[in-house]
Design a protein around this motif. Structure first.
Motif, PDB file in Angstrom:
ATOM      1  N   VAL A 141      56.760  28.654  49.825  1.00 49.78           N
ATOM      2  CA  VAL A 141      57.359  27.617  48.982  1.00 49.78           C
ATOM      3  C   VAL A 141      58.293  28.319  48.007  1.00 49.78           C
ATOM      4  CG1 VAL A 141      56.923  25.804  47.283  1.00 49.78           C
ATOM      5  CG2 VAL A 141      55.315  26.145  49.187  1.00 49.78           C
ATOM      6  N   LEU A 195      61.324  19.646  48.760  1.00 49.20           N
ATOM      7  CA  LEU A 195      60.519  20.857  48.663  1.00 49.20           C
ATOM      8  C   LEU A 195      61.251  21.881  49.519  1.00 49.20           C
ATOM      9  CD1 LEU A 195      57.832  22.329  48.002  1.00 49.20           C
ATOM     10  CD2 LEU A 195      56.852  21.199  49.982  1.00 49.20           C
ATOM     11  N   LEU A 229      61.346  25.343  51.500  1.00 51.60           N
ATOM     12  CA  LEU A 229      60.499  26.349  52.138  1.00 51.60           C
ATOM     13  C   LEU A 229      61.394  27.382  52.817  1.00 51.60           C
ATOM     14  CD1 LEU A 229      57.971  24.021  54.000  1.00 51.60           C
ATOM     15  CD2 LEU A 229      57.742  25.006  51.732  1.00 51.60           C
ATOM     16  N   LYS A 250      59.506  15.750  49.183  1.00 49.30           N
ATOM     17  CA  LYS A 250      58.565  16.154  48.142  1.00 49.30           C
ATOM     18  C   LYS A 250      57.223  15.436  48.279  1.00 49.30           C
ATOM     19  CE  LYS A 250      60.114  17.542  43.916  1.00 49.30           C
ATOM     20  NZ  LYS A 250      60.681  17.322  42.574  1.00 49.30           N
ATOM     21  N   PHE A 306      50.883  22.236  46.279  1.00 46.49           N
ATOM     22  CA  PHE A 306      51.617  23.482  46.448  1.00 46.49           C
ATOM     23  C   PHE A 306      52.456  23.788  45.217  1.00 46.49           C
ATOM     24  CE2 PHE A 306      51.605  21.931  51.004  1.00 46.49           C
ATOM     25  CZ  PHE A 306      50.512  22.689  51.353  1.00 46.49           C
TER      26      PHE A 306
END
Length: 78
Positions: free
Chosen positions: A8, A16, A18, A30, A36
């Motif tokens: 992450v 989000l 990655l 998200k 996380f």
């Protein structure tokens, strides 16, 4: 089904971010956040990925699931 081991990187707007072991970046919703935080190792399972045309090496993915990568075996192999 494909899988990628990722880290992450950060949270940006509704995404989000990655990064996999090849340095490719995935922007996912998200809503898959769970608990996380930046720096966590995760396992990304997805059905298909689409390149984001404006940026090389960045993808959006049709995500099946995102799991923490804690080196635990969730079920025995058959």
């Amino acid at each position: 089904m494909r899988r990628e081991f990722c880290t992450v990187e950060k949270f940006q707007d509704a995404s989000l971010i990655l990064k996999n072991t090849l340095g490719e970046v995935y922007r996912i919703e998200k809503t898959l956040l769970k608990n996380f935080k930046a720096g966590d190792k995760v396992l990304l399972l997805y059905l298909d990925r689409t390149p984001l045309s404006e940026i090389d090496g960045e993808y959006s993915a049709d995500v099946y699931a995102v799991y923490p990568d804690d080196n635990k075996l969730l079920r025995p192999a058959k």
